[in-house]
Design a protein around this motif. Structure first.
Motif, PDB file in Angstrom:
ATOM      1  N   LYS A   7       0.829  -1.206   0.000  1.00 38.86           N
ATOM      2  CA  LYS A   7       0.000   0.000   0.000  1.00 38.86           C
ATOM      3  C   LYS A   7       0.867   1.260   0.000  1.00 38.86           C
ATOM      4  O   LYS A   7       0.587   2.222  -0.723  1.00 38.86           O
ATOM      5  CB  LYS A   7      -0.918  -0.018   1.222  1.00 38.86           C
ATOM      6  N   GLU A   8       1.954   1.265   0.766  1.00 38.87           N
ATOM      7  CA  GLU A   8       2.852   2.408   0.823  1.00 38.87           C
ATOM      8  C   GLU A   8       3.588   2.605  -0.497  1.00 38.87           C
ATOM      9  O   GLU A   8       3.841   3.732  -0.927  1.00 38.87           O
ATOM     10  CB  GLU A   8       3.864   2.227   1.954  1.00 38.87           C
ATOM     11  N   GLU A  54      -2.807   4.598  -2.461  1.00 35.84           N
ATOM     12  CA  GLU A  54      -4.182   4.211  -2.137  1.00 35.84           C
ATOM     13  C   GLU A  54      -4.981   3.829  -3.385  1.00 35.84           C
ATOM     14  O   GLU A  54      -5.743   2.875  -3.359  1.00 35.84           O
ATOM     15  CB  GLU A  54      -4.903   5.377  -1.445  1.00 35.84           C
ATOM     16  N   ASP A  55      -4.807   4.606  -4.469  1.00 39.00           N
ATOM     17  CA  ASP A  55      -5.623   4.363  -5.668  1.00 39.00           C
ATOM     18  C   ASP A  55      -5.320   3.000  -6.292  1.00 39.00           C
ATOM     19  O   ASP A  55      -6.242   2.261  -6.633  1.00 39.00           O
ATOM     20  CB  ASP A  55      -5.390   5.477  -6.705  1.00 39.00           C
ATOM     21  N   ILE A  73      -5.981  -3.885  -6.561  1.00 42.58           N
ATOM     22  CA  ILE A  73      -5.528  -5.245  -6.225  1.00 42.58           C
ATOM     23  C   ILE A  73      -6.057  -5.728  -4.874  1.00 42.58           C
ATOM     24  O   ILE A  73      -5.705  -6.809  -4.417  1.00 42.58           O
ATOM     25  CB  ILE A  73      -3.988  -5.326  -6.244  1.00 42.58           C
ATOM     26  N   LEU A  74      -6.939  -4.949  -4.275  1.00 44.20           N
ATOM     27  CA  LEU A  74      -7.450  -5.291  -2.951  1.00 44.20           C
ATOM     28  C   LEU A  74      -8.215  -6.620  -2.947  1.00 44.20           C
ATOM     29  O   LEU A  74      -8.101  -7.397  -1.996  1.00 44.20           O
ATOM     30  CB  LEU A  74      -8.347  -4.165  -2.428  1.00 44.20           C
ATOM     31  N   ASP A  75      -8.963  -6.907  -4.005  1.00 37.15           N
ATOM     32  CA  ASP A  75      -9.702  -8.173  -4.060  1.00 37.15           C
ATOM     33  C   ASP A  75      -8.741  -9.367  -4.069  1.00 37.15           C
ATOM     34  O   ASP A  75      -8.989 -10.371  -3.401  1.00 37.15           O
ATOM     35  CB  ASP A  75     -10.583  -8.225  -5.314  1.00 37.15           C
ATOM     36  N   ASP A  76      -7.663  -9.247  -4.831  1.00 38.27           N
ATOM     37  CA  ASP A  76      -6.682 -10.326  -4.887  1.00 38.27           C
ATOM     38  C   ASP A  76      -5.991 -10.521  -3.538  1.00 38.27           C
ATOM     39  O   ASP A  76      -5.768 -11.653  -3.100  1.00 38.27           O
ATOM     40  CB  ASP A  76      -5.636 -10.048  -5.971  1.00 38.27           C
TER      41      ASP A  76
END
Length: 105
Positions: A14-15, A19-20, A25-28
């Protein structure tokens, strides 16, 4: 990998990407997190089962050892009794197998 280690890796990604892009890739990452949790739970269950089986094995080894000691002790006593009760056999004399006419009895 523990949940804390997985969370640290997610925060590191994330860093690095922001954020965008993290939203893309948050679902993965969520799927990886779920799979990791399932694998950790399965591993814990298997470790408990292994521990349980080892305890049962040790109990069976002790029980079998005790039974073996009892059986071997009883058999050694029985062998001595059988030796004492056996009739003493006389040697075989071939002459006794034939009658006066030389015929086999």
């Amino acid at each position: 990998m523990t949940d804390k280690e997985l969370e640290n890796i997610q925060n590191s990604i994330k860093e690095k990407i922001g954020e965008d892009n993290m939203g893309l890739i948050l679902d993965d990452l969520a799927q990886i997190s779920i799979d990791n949790t399932n694998q950790n739970n399965l591993l814990n269950e298997k470790n408990k089962e292994i521990t349980n089986l080892k305890e049962k094995n040790n109990t069976l080894i002790q029980a079998n050892g005790n039974l073996f000691q009892q059986i071997s002790f009883q058999n050694s006593n029985n062998d001595e009794l059988e030796k004492n009760n056996e009739p003493k056999s006389e040697p075989f004399i071939l002459k006794n197998a034939f009658n006066d006419k030389g015929e086999f009895i």
